[in-house]
Design an enzyme around this catalytic site. Structure first.
Site, PDB file in Angstrom:
ATOM      1  N   TRP A  21      74.711 -70.782 -34.219  1.00 14.97           N
ATOM      2  CA  TRP A  21      75.367 -71.778 -35.072  1.00 14.97           C
ATOM      3  C   TRP A  21      74.877 -73.180 -34.693  1.00 14.97           C
ATOM      4  CZ3 TRP A  21      80.253 -74.645 -33.558  1.00 14.97           C
ATOM      5  CH2 TRP A  21      80.743 -75.433 -34.609  1.00 14.97           C
ATOM      6  N   TYR A  54      75.127 -70.059 -41.718  1.00 13.45           N
ATOM      7  CA  TYR A  54      74.464 -70.975 -40.792  1.00 13.45           C
ATOM      8  C   TYR A  54      73.136 -71.448 -41.385  1.00 13.45           C
ATOM      9  CZ  TYR A  54      77.749 -69.155 -37.271  1.00 13.45           C
ATOM     10  OH  TYR A  54      78.872 -68.779 -36.577  1.00 13.45           O
ATOM     11  N   SER A 152      86.933 -63.209 -37.749  1.00 15.83           N
ATOM     12  CA  SER A 152      86.846 -64.483 -37.038  1.00 15.83           C
ATOM     13  C   SER A 152      87.969 -65.401 -37.501  1.00 15.83           C
ATOM     14  CB  SER A 152      85.494 -65.149 -37.298  1.00 15.83           C
ATOM     15  OG  SER A 152      85.401 -66.398 -36.643  1.00 15.83           O
ATOM     16  N   GLN A 177      86.720 -63.164 -33.441  1.00 13.63           N
ATOM     17  CA  GLN A 177      85.871 -64.242 -32.934  1.00 13.63           C
ATOM     18  C   GLN A 177      86.587 -65.586 -33.134  1.00 13.63           C
ATOM     19  OE1 GLN A 177      81.581 -66.201 -33.935  1.00 13.63           O
ATOM     20  NE2 GLN A 177      81.562 -63.992 -33.608  1.00 13.63           N
ATOM     21  N   TRP A 205      83.988 -68.351 -29.353  1.00 16.45           N
ATOM     22  CA  TRP A 205      82.998 -69.390 -29.613  1.00 16.45           C
ATOM     23  C   TRP A 205      83.451 -70.729 -29.047  1.00 16.45           C
ATOM     24  CZ3 TRP A 205      84.167 -73.503 -33.030  1.00 16.45           C
ATOM     25  CH2 TRP A 205      85.214 -73.308 -33.936  1.00 16.45           C
ATOM     26  N   LYS A 216      79.164 -84.404 -20.188  1.00 14.38           N
ATOM     27  CA  LYS A 216      78.184 -85.409 -20.601  1.00 14.38           C
ATOM     28  C   LYS A 216      78.800 -86.576 -21.362  1.00 14.38           C
ATOM     29  CE  LYS A 216      76.735 -82.893 -24.794  1.00 14.38           C
ATOM     30  NZ  LYS A 216      75.584 -82.198 -25.419  1.00 14.38           N
ATOM     31  N   GLN A 291      68.659 -74.234 -21.211  1.00 17.62           N
ATOM     32  CA  GLN A 291      70.111 -74.129 -21.380  1.00 17.62           C
ATOM     33  C   GLN A 291      70.563 -72.678 -21.344  1.00 17.62           C
ATOM     34  OE1 GLN A 291      70.429 -76.276 -25.130  1.00 17.62           O
ATOM     35  NE2 GLN A 291      71.360 -78.027 -24.103  1.00 17.62           N
ATOM     36  N   GLU A 294      70.606 -71.560 -17.761  1.00 15.01           N
ATOM     37  CA  GLU A 294      71.737 -72.110 -17.015  1.00 15.01           C
ATOM     38  C   GLU A 294      73.026 -71.374 -17.349  1.00 15.01           C
ATOM     39  OE1 GLU A 294      74.588 -76.079 -16.631  1.00 15.01           O
ATOM     40  OE2 GLU A 294      72.755 -76.184 -17.841  1.00 15.01           O
ATOM     41  N   ASN A 295      73.286 -71.187 -18.638  1.00 13.87           N
ATOM     42  CA  ASN A 295      74.550 -70.576 -19.052  1.00 13.87           C
ATOM     43  C   ASN A 295      74.714 -69.146 -18.560  1.00 13.87           C
ATOM     44  OD1 ASN A 295      75.643 -72.786 -20.458  1.00 13.87           O
ATOM     45  ND2 ASN A 295      74.495 -72.295 -22.307  1.00 13.87           N
TER      46      ASN A 295
END
Length: 336
Positions: A21, A54, A152, A177, A205, A216, A291, A294-295
């Protein structure tokens, strides 16, 4: 990578699931999107979530291209139906039999696959009889175009009604979701207990609250250039609820907790949602391959009870708990 069963089904999915998304087909170039998908595969992610809406179907096409050549049986591909797509005609939206049947065929073509592992109702359709919707899903399962069905952002009552019909029609509703994070916990009082009872698992999500929980964004400072908070087409409206000095100040106080656990702020946020035993997977997106890497470090992390208590103490009353928000933020009628 760790794997969890999706609800009470026999399907296992990667507890870190890659979602596209706001990125594929819109925010990032296709070659970077492909690099992100390949990075996800490299670190052991096997589950990929998208939706026909999306980037107005482009995200599905990008994901299909990126997964081309990989063993289909080793992947779990999820997509969704409800929101307007294509030319936005009067039947290009909702959960009518017509829209569902036409949409699954379009999604399969774009994803370059004969079936999806999970097909999800992207929202509840207030203008189509639930019986019609669930019958269409039952037929799609029988046709082999989807192996499992999920939803969802449905309320507990909607989940219960949909699940009952699915049982009558010979298939199971196995997933939900919803949005879920340290800051947005509206599913905990009603949706999660109902889901546990019904055997429905959560694929959550925005575990980092649209980026706010990465730390940040700073109180009293303008958002970084190019961040989601500055992108009017990429989610700035959704992140606005968290963009106030009280929330941002408290989020900064999570940094020592993350540091004590040798986690980044983003890793702490993803690991936090995975502490809930009704959560089958956390959806993470990426605009850069690093990213993803890292996640994924949040997989398998066990946050001590004392750290969980400290998180609650730090965030205090900025956390949204009201279960009525699921219905309040849902469309009350089909979008045109």
């Amino acid at each position: 990578m760790e794997f969890r069963y999706l609800g009470s089904s026999g399907l296992k999915i990667s507890e870190i699931t890659y979602g596209n998304w706001l990125t594929h087909g819109s925010q990032v170039e296709n070659d970077i999107a492909t690099q992100c998908v390949h990075a996800a595969l490299d670190v052991g992610i096997t589950s990929f979530d998208t939706a026909d809406v999306y980037a107005n179907t482009k995200a599905e096409s990008v994901l299909g291209d990126a997964l081309k050549g990989h063993r289909r049986e080793s992947l779990e591909i999820f997509t969704k139906v409800y929101w307007p797509t294509g030319p936005r005609g009067h039947n290009d939206v909702g959960l009518s039999r017509k829209h569902i049947m036409e949409s699954i065929n379009g999604s399969l073509t774009r994803l370059q696959t004969d079936y999806v592992d999970l097909y999800q109702a992207h929202r509840f359709d207030t203008e189509t009889p639930l019986e019609e919707t669930m019958q269409a899903f039952a037929d799609i399962v029988r046709q082999g175009k989807a192996l499992y069905i999920g939803v969802s952002e449905w309320t507990a009552a909607q989940l219960r009604a949909g699940h009952a019909l699915s049982q009558e029609l010979g298939f199971s509703l196995i997933s939900s979701q919803p949005q879920y994070s340290m800051l947005w916990r509206v599913i905990e009082d009603e949706v999660v207990p109902t889901s546990r009872e019904l055997g429905v698992g959560q694929i959550v999500w925005s575990p980092v609250a649209q980026g706010v929980l990465t730390g940040k964004y700073k109180a009293g400072q303008a958002p970084p250039t190019g961040s989601r908070a500055t992108d009017l087409k990429g989610g700035a409206d959704m992140i606005s609820r968290f963009m106030n000095d009280d929330v941002l100040t408290r989020v900064q106080k999570l940094e020592p907790i993350a540091a004590d656990l040798n986690l980044s702020m983003a890793q702490l946020a993803v690991a936090w949602v995975l502490q809930n035993d009704n959560v089958s997977a956390a959806l993470v997106g990426a605009s850069r391959p690093e990213q993803v890497r890292e996640n994924v470090e949040a997989a398998g992390v066990k946050i001590p009870a004392e750290s969980m208590r400290q998180i609650d103490e730090v965030l205090g009353d900025v956390v949204e708990h009201d279960s009525a928000m699921t219905a309040a933020t849902a469309p009350q009628s089909r979008p045109a």
